[in-house]
Design a protein around this motif. Structure first.
Motif, PDB file in Angstrom:
ATOM      1  N   THR A   1       0.829  -1.208   0.000  1.00 41.06           N
ATOM      2  CA  THR A   1       0.000   0.000   0.000  1.00 41.06           C
ATOM      3  C   THR A   1       0.863   1.258   0.000  1.00 41.06           C
ATOM      4  O   THR A   1       0.653   2.169  -0.808  1.00 41.06           O
TER       5      THR A   1
ATOM      6  N   GLN B   1       1.474   3.966  -3.330  1.00 44.20           N
ATOM      7  CA  GLN B   1       1.193   5.405  -3.290  1.00 44.20           C
ATOM      8  C   GLN B   1       2.398   6.210  -3.752  1.00 44.20           C
ATOM      9  O   GLN B   1       2.265   7.147  -4.549  1.00 44.20           O
TER      10      GLN B   1
ATOM     11  N   TYR C   1      -4.666   2.259  -7.032  1.00 45.80           N
ATOM     12  CA  TYR C   1      -5.813   1.496  -6.555  1.00 45.80           C
ATOM     13  C   TYR C   1      -5.333   0.479  -5.536  1.00 45.80           C
ATOM     14  O   TYR C   1      -4.233  -0.054  -5.654  1.00 45.80           O
ATOM     15  N   ASP C   2      -6.168   0.209  -4.560  1.00 47.82           N
ATOM     16  CA  ASP C   2      -5.877  -0.795  -3.543  1.00 47.82           C
ATOM     17  C   ASP C   2      -7.035  -1.786  -3.570  1.00 47.82           C
ATOM     18  O   ASP C   2      -8.185  -1.394  -3.322  1.00 47.82           O
ATOM     19  N   THR C   3      -6.756  -3.042  -3.892  1.00 46.83           N
ATOM     20  CA  THR C   3      -7.849  -4.005  -4.042  1.00 46.83           C
ATOM     21  C   THR C   3      -8.642  -4.161  -2.742  1.00 46.83           C
ATOM     22  O   THR C   3      -9.861  -4.325  -2.791  1.00 46.83           O
ATOM     23  N   ASP C   4      -7.975  -4.088  -1.589  1.00 44.28           N
ATOM     24  CA  ASP C   4      -8.712  -4.217  -0.329  1.00 44.28           C
ATOM     25  C   ASP C   4      -9.708  -3.064  -0.156  1.00 44.28           C
ATOM     26  O   ASP C   4     -10.849  -3.277   0.262  1.00 44.28           O
ATOM     27  N   ARG C   5      -9.281  -1.838  -0.474  1.00 41.12           N
ATOM     28  CA  ARG C   5     -10.205  -0.695  -0.385  1.00 41.12           C
ATOM     29  C   ARG C   5     -11.375  -0.858  -1.352  1.00 41.12           C
ATOM     30  O   ARG C   5     -12.516  -0.513  -1.030  1.00 41.12           O
ATOM     31  N   GLU C   6     -11.081  -1.356  -2.543  1.00 35.96           N
ATOM     32  CA  GLU C   6     -12.133  -1.548  -3.548  1.00 35.96           C
ATOM     33  C   GLU C   6     -13.124  -2.628  -3.102  1.00 35.96           C
ATOM     34  O   GLU C   6     -14.318  -2.519  -3.367  1.00 35.96           O
TER      35      GLU C   6
ATOM     36  N   VAL D   1     -13.922  -3.304   0.046  1.00 33.96           N
ATOM     37  CA  VAL D   1     -14.736  -2.669   1.090  1.00 33.96           C
ATOM     38  C   VAL D   1     -15.842  -1.823   0.451  1.00 33.96           C
ATOM     39  O   VAL D   1     -16.999  -1.881   0.868  1.00 33.96           O
ATOM     40  N   LYS D   2     -15.478  -1.059  -0.592  1.00 29.51           N
ATOM     41  CA  LYS D   2     -16.483  -0.243  -1.307  1.00 29.51           C
ATOM     42  C   LYS D   2     -17.553  -1.122  -1.933  1.00 29.51           C
ATOM     43  O   LYS D   2     -18.746  -0.848  -1.821  1.00 29.51           O
TER      44      LYS D   2
ATOM     45  N   THR E   1     -16.405  -3.830   6.171  1.00 29.77           N
ATOM     46  CA  THR E   1     -14.958  -3.918   6.348  1.00 29.77           C
ATOM     47  C   THR E   1     -14.504  -5.331   5.992  1.00 29.77           C
ATOM     48  O   THR E   1     -15.322  -6.264   5.945  1.00 29.77           O
TER      49      THR E   1
ATOM     50  N   THR F   1      -5.997  -5.407  12.526  1.00 34.15           N
ATOM     51  CA  THR F   1      -6.970  -5.220  11.442  1.00 34.15           C
ATOM     52  C   THR F   1      -6.947  -6.344  10.425  1.00 34.15           C
ATOM     53  O   THR F   1      -7.716  -6.320   9.477  1.00 34.15           O
TER      54      THR F   1
END
Length: 166
Positions: free
Chosen positions: A15, A19, A30-35, A37-38, A43, A115
């Motif tokens: 991550t 950046q 892009y971060d696959t984990d963030r995507e 979650v969206k 979470t 987390t």
């Protein structure tokens, strides 16, 4: 420029490096984990607890295959290479970078991290076993390997840029 995919174990720096790399190259990140979650509206811990790891892995594959194919850096989750479908997808790309941090570095980085579902039992022994199981899969999927232990994020990003296939 073809998309750059960063793979590696949790805590390897994907991550943070993604950046920095995107900033240096002036492209999207892009971060696959963030995507995930969206997409799920939950979470990652909730997905694991409510829907299970299999559902999470399905979402992970869906997100990976939906990422832009150019002018982007994609930071992936540590287990993305567990799926043969995902490894084949990555093997077909030009710039797949395995950030290889030794386990002692990872242990230090993750020691206070609550987390991550696969570390929820605070079980570093199990994490190390998983790390060792995944090493060959990361190497199979990647065409660039960068040592991510004991280097600054900026130096790692510069090394990736130097080694990328144009």
């Amino acid at each position: 420029m073809e998309a750059i995919y960063l793979i590696g174990f949790m805590g390897s720096g994907k991550t943070t490096v993604s950046q920095e790399l995107a900033e240096k190259l002036e492209i999207a990140v892009y971060d696959t984990d963030r995507e995930i979650v969206k997409l799920a509206g939950k979470t990652i811990n909730e997905i694991f607890a409510i829907d299970g790891e299999e559902k999470f892995r399905d979402l992970e594959s869906e997100v990976l295959h939906s990422m832009p194919l150019g002018d982007a850096v994609v930071s992936t989750g540590g287990g993305i290479i567990g799926s043969e479908k995902n490894r084949l997808f990555l093997k077909g790309k030009m710039n797949v970078v395995f950030l290889n941090a030794d386990f002692s570095t990872i242990r230090e980085r993750l020691k206070d991290d609550d987390t991550r579902p696969l570390l929820s039992q605070d079980n570093m022994e199990a994490a190390e076993k998983l790390y060792n199981l995944r090493l060959s899969l990361y190497r199979e999927a990647a065409n660039i390997e960068v040592d991510a232990s004991g280097k600054s994020v900026s130096i790692i990003a510069d090394e990736i840029i130097l080694r990328m296939k144009k």
